[in-house]
Design a protein around this motif. Structure first.
Motif, PDB file in Angstrom:
ATOM      1  N   UNK A 169     -18.312  18.544   5.387  1.00  0.00           N
ATOM      2  CA  UNK A 169     -18.733  17.901   6.634  1.00  0.00           C
ATOM      3  C   UNK A 169     -20.210  17.549   6.552  1.00  0.00           C
ATOM      4  N   UNK A 170     -21.017  18.454   6.007  1.00  0.00           N
ATOM      5  CA  UNK A 170     -22.454  18.160   5.857  1.00  0.00           C
ATOM      6  C   UNK A 170     -22.666  16.980   4.921  1.00  0.00           C
ATOM      7  N   UNK A 171     -21.893  16.927   3.845  1.00  0.00           N
ATOM      8  CA  UNK A 171     -22.013  15.826   2.889  1.00  0.00           C
ATOM      9  C   UNK A 171     -21.647  14.500   3.548  1.00  0.00           C
ATOM     10  N   UNK A 172     -20.593  14.503   4.337  1.00  0.00           N
ATOM     11  CA  UNK A 172     -20.162  13.284   5.019  1.00  0.00           C
ATOM     12  C   UNK A 172     -21.236  12.807   5.997  1.00  0.00           C
ATOM     13  N   UNK A 173     -21.826  13.753   6.712  1.00  0.00           N
ATOM     14  CA  UNK A 173     -22.884  13.383   7.670  1.00  0.00           C
ATOM     15  C   UNK A 173     -24.114  12.843   6.941  1.00  0.00           C
ATOM     16  N   UNK A 174     -24.472  13.484   5.841  1.00  0.00           N
ATOM     17  CA  UNK A 174     -25.677  13.080   5.114  1.00  0.00           C
ATOM     18  C   UNK A 174     -25.561  11.671   4.549  1.00  0.00           C
ATOM     19  N   UNK A 175     -24.370  11.320   4.060  1.00  0.00           N
ATOM     20  CA  UNK A 175     -24.194  10.028   3.381  1.00  0.00           C
ATOM     21  C   UNK A 175     -23.405   9.031   4.225  1.00  0.00           C
ATOM     22  N   UNK A 176     -23.173   9.374   5.477  1.00  0.00           N
ATOM     23  CA  UNK A 176     -22.447   8.481   6.395  1.00  0.00           C
ATOM     24  C   UNK A 176     -21.104   8.055   5.805  1.00  0.00           C
ATOM     25  N   UNK A 177     -20.350   9.033   5.316  1.00  0.00           N
ATOM     26  CA  UNK A 177     -19.040   8.764   4.723  1.00  0.00           C
ATOM     27  C   UNK A 177     -17.977   8.719   5.810  1.00  0.00           C
ATOM     28  N   UNK A 178     -16.938   7.914   5.620  1.00  0.00           N
ATOM     29  CA  UNK A 178     -15.809   7.987   6.556  1.00  0.00           C
ATOM     30  C   UNK A 178     -15.191   9.375   6.479  1.00  0.00           C
ATOM     31  N   UNK A 179     -14.844   9.939   7.634  1.00  0.00           N
ATOM     32  CA  UNK A 179     -14.364  11.309   7.667  1.00  0.00           C
ATOM     33  C   UNK A 179     -13.189  11.432   8.636  1.00  0.00           C
ATOM     34  N   UNK A 180     -12.218  12.216   8.257  1.00  0.00           N
ATOM     35  CA  UNK A 180     -11.091  12.554   9.114  1.00  0.00           C
ATOM     36  C   UNK A 180     -11.081  14.064   9.314  1.00  0.00           C
TER      37      UNK A 180
END
Length: 427
Positions: A169-180
């Protein structure tokens, strides 16, 4: 999903279940159904999985995967329930692109797969509820490095499916990745009908709305009687046969596209019911292939098994060309589908002939609604069996123990107790 348990009844099979026992067991099934319904209504841990056909949001899933819609290949990095449900759906239903799964930490396999992939056209779907699963994170780090080494921006090719917190979740937030989001209250092995299973399927053109519609039909069919609910008939029979000596359950689909389904079922069954010295051992098989590799044991070995056949009544077919070959006159005018169905019928009859119990699970065809219904039905059957066994269906303490020991070994904090060994080597 239709279930025929006739070949597992006493008088036909040994071990077999008397009809009178099923009549008595049906009272316990009614009580178990009430408990399951209460758990579903209260969204209790585990029971919440049976609400997924209503709760899963295909529009949100399609929106999340849209940035990766140009991918020709989907590489899912996950393990166990984080990959097997998705693999079942894509192997059975995907009609475009390719799906690959990194669900083991075999260096040779990981390296070989990455060498073969065109990463510019490959979407990565990394799945872990906690965001700390050792195997998943290790494989993802290797995948990410491969992208970087080839000059491909991994942040443009990655979808994250995870919980509300943790490394992913932190990685997704840091790199603005699409997340489910992984749904709350749903153990991984019960997550096939959620974001976990449906996202890779959506990327590969699977009718995920159809999958959920089929699952809803099975959900709506749940009633307080095993004689009215195919899923409960199957779950109750597993429990009853195990108590009579059928300690293995051979899951044998007769369609190549459902081979991974047997793997998915093995985890669902083993991890849910294998507790307190109870539970059958699931065995994966494939018809007609394993008629040639396993049927000898089933027919002539010990009667300690149940064989579950999964068969579709309809589907595509291929005519067998005529040939001027001795001894093959019986193939004249036949099709591959007819040959497969004859093999299935013969195997079923072969086991009945020696009294080995079997169950026939039939779907209309291998399509989205039928596969969705099959997955939900087997989940409901497993939950019911867990209620009858009286085990904690939704936990897996033995698995967690192994994970902790592995982490300790890698940190140098754990030492396994030495055991006496008997090593045999060549001179």
């Amino acid at each position: 999903m239709d279930v025929d348990i006739g070949n597992a009844l006493a008088g036909v099979a040994t071990p077999g279940v008397p009809r009178s026992y099923l009549d008595r067991l049906d009272e316990r099934v009614a009580d178990a159904h009430d408990r399951i319904r209460t758990g579903m209504a209260d969204d209790e841990f585990g029971y919440a999985a049976l609400n997924l056909p209503e709760r899963a949001d295909p529009d949100a899933i399609r929106a999340a995967v849209a940035p990766l819609a140009d991918a020709d290949t989907v590489l899912t990095v996950g393990i166990g329930g984080s990959s097997l449900g998705a693999a079942t759906l894509t192997d059975a239903l995907a009609t475009e692109g390719e799906a690959h799964y990194l669900d083991n930490v075999d260096p040779a396999q990981v390296s070989s797969l990455l060498d073969d992939l065109d990463l510019e056209s490959t979407a990565v779907n990394v799945v872990s509820r906690s965001g700390t699963t050792a195997e998943t994170l290790a494989n993802f780090l290797v995948v990410r490095e491969a992208y970087e080494e080839r000059g491909v921006d991994w942040t443009e090719r990655t979808l994250v499916t995870t919980g509300d917190s943790g490394n992913l979740r932190d990685l997704a937030d840091e790199h603005d990745l699409p997340v489910l989001a992984v749904p709350d209250g749903v153990p991984g092995r019960f997550s096939a009908l959620s974001t976990v299973g449906l996202a890779p399927a959506a990327l590969l053109g699977v009718d995920i709305e159809g999958v959920l519609a089929g699952a809803r039909e099975e959900r709506d069919a749940l009633s307080g009687s095993l004689f009215e609910t195919p899923a409960y008939a199957y779950g109750a029979l597993l429990y009853a046969l195990d108590g009579r000596g059928a300690h293995a359950n051979v899951m044998m689909p007769y369609h190549e596209s459902l081979e991974t389904y047997a793997e998915w079922y093995a985890q669902l069954h083993a991890e849910s019911l294998g507790k307190d010295g109870l539970g059958q051992t699931p065995v994966r098989a494939l018809g007609a292939t394993d008629q040639h590799s396993q049927l000898q044991l089933y027919r002539a070995g010990p009667n300690d098994k149940l064989v579950t056949f999964v068969h579709a009544r309809d589907g595509p077919d291929v005519p067998i060309p005529s040939a001027d070959l001795d001894g093959l006159d019986y193939l004249a005018g036949a099709t591959l589908g007819e040959l497969r169905d004859a093999e299935f019928a013969a195997t079923e009859a072969s086991l009945a002939d020696v009294g080995l119990p079997s169950v026939r699970v039939e779907i209309e065809r291998v399509d989205a609604p039928a596969v969705g219904g099959l997955l939900f039905g087997m989940e409901a059957a497993t939950v019911l069996a867990g209620e009858l066994y009286g085990v904690e269906t939704f936990v897996q303490p033995a698995v967690e123990w192994g994970k902790e020991v592995a982490r300790g070994l890698l940190r140098g904090e754990e030492a396994l107790e030495e055991t006496e060994s008997l090593r045999v080597t060549r001179e």
